[in-house]
Design an enzyme around this catalytic site. Structure first.
Site, PDB file in Angstrom:
ATOM      1  N   ARG A  37     -57.856  38.431  18.785  1.00 32.58           N
ATOM      2  CA  ARG A  37     -56.414  39.088  18.531  1.00 32.58           C
ATOM      3  C   ARG A  37     -56.392  40.470  17.993  1.00 32.58           C
ATOM      4  O   ARG A  37     -55.718  40.926  17.209  1.00 32.58           O
ATOM      5  CB  ARG A  37     -55.463  38.436  17.591  1.00 32.58           C
ATOM      6  CG  ARG A  37     -55.327  37.125  18.013  1.00 32.58           C
ATOM      7  CD  ARG A  37     -53.874  37.129  18.911  1.00 32.58           C
ATOM      8  NE  ARG A  37     -53.359  36.011  19.440  1.00 32.58           N
ATOM      9  CZ  ARG A  37     -52.522  35.180  18.882  1.00 32.58           C
ATOM     10  NH1 ARG A  37     -52.141  35.410  17.694  1.00 32.58           N
ATOM     11  NH2 ARG A  37     -52.236  33.898  19.346  1.00 32.58           N
ATOM     12  N   ARG A  41     -49.434  42.887  16.619  1.00 32.21           N
ATOM     13  CA  ARG A  41     -48.510  43.231  15.886  1.00 32.21           C
ATOM     14  C   ARG A  41     -49.080  44.232  14.597  1.00 32.21           C
ATOM     15  O   ARG A  41     -48.280  45.035  14.117  1.00 32.21           O
ATOM     16  CB  ARG A  41     -47.594  42.229  15.231  1.00 32.21           C
ATOM     17  CG  ARG A  41     -46.560  41.692  16.447  1.00 32.21           C
ATOM     18  CD  ARG A  41     -45.909  40.305  15.929  1.00 32.21           C
ATOM     19  NE  ARG A  41     -46.660  39.201  15.838  1.00 32.21           N
ATOM     20  CZ  ARG A  41     -46.451  37.996  15.967  1.00 32.21           C
ATOM     21  NH1 ARG A  41     -45.227  37.679  15.591  1.00 32.21           N
ATOM     22  NH2 ARG A  41     -47.324  37.110  15.736  1.00 32.21           N
ATOM     23  N   ARG A  50     -44.027  46.798  22.455  1.00 34.16           N
ATOM     24  CA  ARG A  50     -43.495  45.423  22.317  1.00 34.16           C
ATOM     25  C   ARG A  50     -41.918  45.740  22.247  1.00 34.16           C
ATOM     26  O   ARG A  50     -41.111  45.140  23.148  1.00 34.16           O
ATOM     27  CB  ARG A  50     -44.028  44.609  21.421  1.00 34.16           C
ATOM     28  CG  ARG A  50     -43.206  43.205  21.189  1.00 34.16           C
ATOM     29  CD  ARG A  50     -43.991  42.494  20.286  1.00 34.16           C
ATOM     30  NE  ARG A  50     -43.687  41.213  20.353  1.00 34.16           N
ATOM     31  CZ  ARG A  50     -42.716  40.607  19.633  1.00 34.16           C
ATOM     32  NH1 ARG A  50     -41.831  41.395  19.031  1.00 34.16           N
ATOM     33  NH2 ARG A  50     -42.488  39.561  19.562  1.00 34.16           N
ATOM     34  N   ASP A  87     -52.185  35.684  27.346  1.00 32.81           N
ATOM     35  CA  ASP A  87     -51.820  34.501  26.525  1.00 32.81           C
ATOM     36  C   ASP A  87     -52.563  33.192  27.105  1.00 32.81           C
ATOM     37  O   ASP A  87     -52.599  33.270  28.502  1.00 32.81           O
ATOM     38  CB  ASP A  87     -50.489  33.948  26.114  1.00 32.81           C
ATOM     39  CG  ASP A  87     -50.419  33.455  24.917  1.00 32.81           C
ATOM     40  OD1 ASP A  87     -50.564  33.949  23.720  1.00 32.81           O
ATOM     41  OD2 ASP A  87     -50.407  32.113  25.064  1.00 32.81           O
ATOM     42  N   TYR A 164     -50.369  21.791  23.899  1.00 30.30           N
ATOM     43  CA  TYR A 164     -49.040  22.793  23.849  1.00 30.30           C
ATOM     44  C   TYR A 164     -48.345  22.095  24.978  1.00 30.30           C
ATOM     45  O   TYR A 164     -46.986  21.936  24.958  1.00 30.30           O
ATOM     46  CB  TYR A 164     -49.411  23.998  24.303  1.00 30.30           C
ATOM     47  CG  TYR A 164     -49.623  24.960  23.075  1.00 30.30           C
ATOM     48  CD1 TYR A 164     -48.857  25.418  22.162  1.00 30.30           C
ATOM     49  CD2 TYR A 164     -51.003  25.074  22.826  1.00 30.30           C
ATOM     50  CE1 TYR A 164     -49.494  26.054  20.783  1.00 30.30           C
ATOM     51  CE2 TYR A 164     -51.590  25.908  21.681  1.00 30.30           C
ATOM     52  CZ  TYR A 164     -50.589  26.321  20.918  1.00 30.30           C
ATOM     53  OH  TYR A 164     -51.033  26.960  19.694  1.00 30.30           O
TER      54      TYR A 164
HETATM   55  O1  CP3 Z   1     -57.165  38.808  21.209  1.00 31.72           O
HETATM   56  C1  CP3 Z   1     -56.553  39.427  21.889  1.00 31.72           C
HETATM   57  O2  CP3 Z   1     -56.259  40.445  21.501  1.00 31.72           O
HETATM   58  C2  CP3 Z   1     -55.925  39.031  23.413  1.00 31.72           C
HETATM   59  C3  CP3 Z   1     -54.742  38.512  23.458  1.00 31.72           C
HETATM   60  C4  CP3 Z   1     -54.496  37.184  23.011  1.00 31.72           C
HETATM   61  C5  CP3 Z   1     -53.110  36.575  22.916  1.00 31.72           C
HETATM   62  N1  CP3 Z   1     -53.213  35.287  22.700  1.00 31.72           N
HETATM   63  C6  CP3 Z   1     -51.880  37.682  22.536  1.00 31.72           C
HETATM   64  C7  CP3 Z   1     -50.928  37.137  21.693  1.00 31.72           C
HETATM   65  C8  CP3 Z   1     -55.216  36.034  22.925  1.00 31.72           C
HETATM   66  C9  CP3 Z   1     -56.620  35.686  23.485  1.00 31.72           C
HETATM   67  C10 CP3 Z   1     -54.174  34.747  22.897  1.00 31.72           C
HETATM   68  C11 CP3 Z   1     -54.752  33.440  23.061  1.00 31.72           C
HETATM   69  C12 CP3 Z   1     -54.040  32.426  22.452  1.00 31.72           C
HETATM   70  N2  CP3 Z   1     -52.449  32.049  22.514  1.00 31.72           N
HETATM   71  C13 CP3 Z   1     -54.386  31.235  21.570  1.00 31.72           C
HETATM   72  C14 CP3 Z   1     -55.891  30.893  21.521  1.00 31.72           C
HETATM   73  C15 CP3 Z   1     -56.317  31.774  20.425  1.00 31.72           C
HETATM   74  C16 CP3 Z   1     -56.172  31.642  19.037  1.00 31.72           C
HETATM   75  O3  CP3 Z   1     -55.545  32.315  18.168  1.00 31.72           O
HETATM   76  O4  CP3 Z   1     -56.713  30.248  18.667  1.00 31.72           O
HETATM   77  C17 CP3 Z   1     -53.455  30.398  21.337  1.00 31.72           C
HETATM   78  C18 CP3 Z   1     -53.328  29.008  20.583  1.00 31.72           C
HETATM   79  C19 CP3 Z   1     -52.179  31.019  21.877  1.00 31.72           C
HETATM   80  C20 CP3 Z   1     -50.704  30.484  21.837  1.00 31.72           C
HETATM   81  C21 CP3 Z   1     -50.004  31.521  21.052  1.00 31.72           C
HETATM   82  N3  CP3 Z   1     -49.402  32.470  21.832  1.00 31.72           N
HETATM   83  C22 CP3 Z   1     -49.557  31.525  19.673  1.00 31.72           C
HETATM   84  C23 CP3 Z   1     -49.839  30.397  18.564  1.00 31.72           C
HETATM   85  C24 CP3 Z   1     -48.692  32.537  19.491  1.00 31.72           C
HETATM   86  C25 CP3 Z   1     -48.234  33.332  18.541  1.00 31.72           C
HETATM   87  C26 CP3 Z   1     -46.838  33.191  18.151  1.00 31.72           C
HETATM   88  C27 CP3 Z   1     -46.409  34.149  17.064  1.00 31.72           C
HETATM   89  O5  CP3 Z   1     -45.169  34.379  16.938  1.00 31.72           O
HETATM   90  O6  CP3 Z   1     -47.236  34.578  16.309  1.00 31.72           O
HETATM   91  C28 CP3 Z   1     -48.660  33.452  20.712  1.00 31.72           C
HETATM   92  C29 CP3 Z   1     -48.101  34.906  20.987  1.00 31.72           C
HETATM   93  C30 CP3 Z   1     -48.952  35.791  21.089  1.00 31.72           C
HETATM   94  N4  CP3 Z   1     -50.144  35.769  21.777  1.00 31.72           N
HETATM   95  C31 CP3 Z   1     -48.867  36.915  20.354  1.00 31.72           C
HETATM   96  C32 CP3 Z   1     -50.024  37.848  20.723  1.00 31.72           C
HETATM   97  C33 CP3 Z   1     -50.582  39.324  20.453  1.00 31.72           C
HETATM   98  C34 CP3 Z   1     -47.847  37.603  19.396  1.00 31.72           C
HETATM   99  C35 CP3 Z   1     -46.799  37.873  20.335  1.00 31.72           C
HETATM  100  C36 CP3 Z   1     -45.839  38.981  19.610  1.00 31.72           C
HETATM  101  O7  CP3 Z   1     -45.022  38.496  18.896  1.00 31.72           O
HETATM  102  O8  CP3 Z   1     -46.086  39.941  20.131  1.00 31.72           O
END
Ligand code: CP3
Length: 366
Positions: A37, A41, A50, A87, A164
């Site tokens: 990640r 944000r 965003r 994602d 999920y």
């Molecule tokens: O690592 C990186 O920089 C690459 C981007 C990346 C994202 N998601 C961007 C993202 C990666 C590798 C993921 C994988 C992902 N997504 C996982 C596995 C990794 C882990 O953390 O265990 C999982 C479980 C998800 C599912 C998911 N998508 C979640 C739980 C969330 C968070 C929701 C939140 O409100 O925080 C997301 C959204 C997401 N994916 C965000 C990002 C940067 C936040 C989106 C935002 O609000 O801008």
């Protein structure tokens, strides 16, 4: 939007190949570091992109914007790899489940999988149509990276995606997905088989589009009992490690299996055929190195919460992790990729990330 042409891929032309060398357990001048990640944000420029895009999904589905946010952390910090901005839930979305995000609640599906009939309808999506935006993002990022650092592609693990798909979003206790696995194991295996086929096709398409390493996130494997982990998660990680083509020469991409809570299974993960294993902070890196005995590279594993501490404490913990790995690896730092044990959080300080990256490079200089 026009798709970028396939990049002129040449691993040998990479200006910084520490990360790929470490995955092959070759010698490097410093231990490579990237952060799960690393785009997100906590960076004001991410929040601005965003806001202009309107939503996370609008950004992820637009190859130019996905490329922009992928590159943002690399403009600030001397990271040794980029990770595709996307994602893990793009795959079930393309399978027809309808991914959406509720502010503050995380990801959700409009049509979660609830019955054997739902499972029977699942099919592997087409990578260059339904997931074309991901492959276009990979091609665009490779072009813009211009061989500075390698690009990592990724997927969720079959078990983590199933969590999920069946829960319909995040969960406190995984009651729906575990109940299905316990009550109807044959149906659960049918779902995991088709999701595994999709994961293999997805990772392979990312490699062919230009990804130079591939990581599987088994974020929720650690919520399973050992017997259920082996039956419902590890079995499918093994299938991916065995069946995913790695390519050769300029089109090759090694595989990293990351799992939260996978510490009890490191020997089995090292025997899977994957090139790297990613671990969380509950594992002592030296133990991980000893138990896997040079069969794989080890990636990890600073507790992400360390980033809330002061730079001196971050530096001390980085040094401890580096030295622990070396102590378990016959005194050598080779075969270690530095990372956090899980992803970053939105309220972390960019200055502390800078301190972490600098500490890894300084304290590991050979
Ligand atoms: O690592 C990186 O920089 C690459 C981007 C990346 C994202 N998601 C961007 C993202 C990666 C590798 C993921 C994988 C992902 N997504 C996982 C596995 C990794 C882990 O953390 O265990 C999982 C479980 C998800 C599912 C998911 N998508 C979640 C739980 C969330 C968070 C929701 C939140 O409100 O925080 C997301 C959204 C997401 N994916 C965000 C990002 C940067 C936040 C989106 C935002 O609000 O801008």
């Amino acid at each position: 939007m026009t798709a970028a042409p396939a990049p002129p891929t040449s691993v040998s032309a990479l200006k910084n190949d520490r990360f790929l060398r470490a995955l092959r357990r070759e010698s490097v001048d410093r231990t490579p570091v990237w952060l799960m990640r690393q785009a997100g944000r906590y960076l004001p420029e991410y929040r601005a992109t965003r806001a202009a895009a309107g939503s996370f999904l609008a950004m992820a589905k637009n190859p130019e914007l996905a490329c922009e946010v992928t590159l943002q952390p690399l403009r600030r910090f001397p990271l040794d790899a980029a990770i595709l901005f996307s994602d893990i839930l793009t795959v079930p979305d393309a399978m027809g489940l309808g991914l959406y995000f509720v502010e503050g609640e995380g990801p959700k599906f409009e049509r979660p999988v609830r019955s054997a009939a739902d499972i029977a309808r699942l099919a592997v999506p087409d990578m260059e149509t339904e997931l074309r935006y991901v492959m276009d993002a990979v091609r665009t990022i490779r072009r813009e990276l211009d061989n500075t650092v390698p690009l990592i592609g990724f997927s969720g693990s079959p078990w983590t995606l199933a969590c999920y798909m069946i829960e319909g979003g995040g969960s406190d206790n995984y009651s729906k997905v575990k109940s299905l696995a316990l009550n109807e194991p044959a149906a659960m295996h049918r779902l995991l088989e088709v999701v595994t086929d999709a994961v293999i096709a997805y990772l392979n398409a990312q490699r062919l589009a230009g990804a130079q390493a591939l990581q599987v996130f088994d974020t929720w494997g650690g919520v399973l009992s050992p017997a259920m982990y082996r039956e419902f998660s590890l079995r499918y990680l093994n299938r991916i490690a065995q069946e995913l083509p790695r390519g050769d020469g300029d089109n090759s991409a090694p595989l990293i299996l990351f799992g939260k809570g996978n510490g009890a299974y490191l020997e089995e993960l090292a025997a899977s055929g994957a090139e790297g294993v990613g671990v969380d902070w509950t594992v002592e890196l030296g133990d991980a190195a000893r138990r896997t005995g040079g069969r794989v590279a080890i990636q990890g594993n600073l507790d992400p919460v360390t980033l809330y501490a002061q730079p001196e404490a971050i530096r001390r913990e980085v040094g401890r992790a580096l030295d622990s790995y070396a102590a378990g690896n016959g005194g050598s730092r080779e075969g270690h990729v530095f990372n956090l044990g899980h992803g970053m959080s939105p309220d972390m300080s960019p200055d502390h990330v800078a301190a972490l990256v600098a500490a890894v490079h300084e304290l590991s200089a050979r």
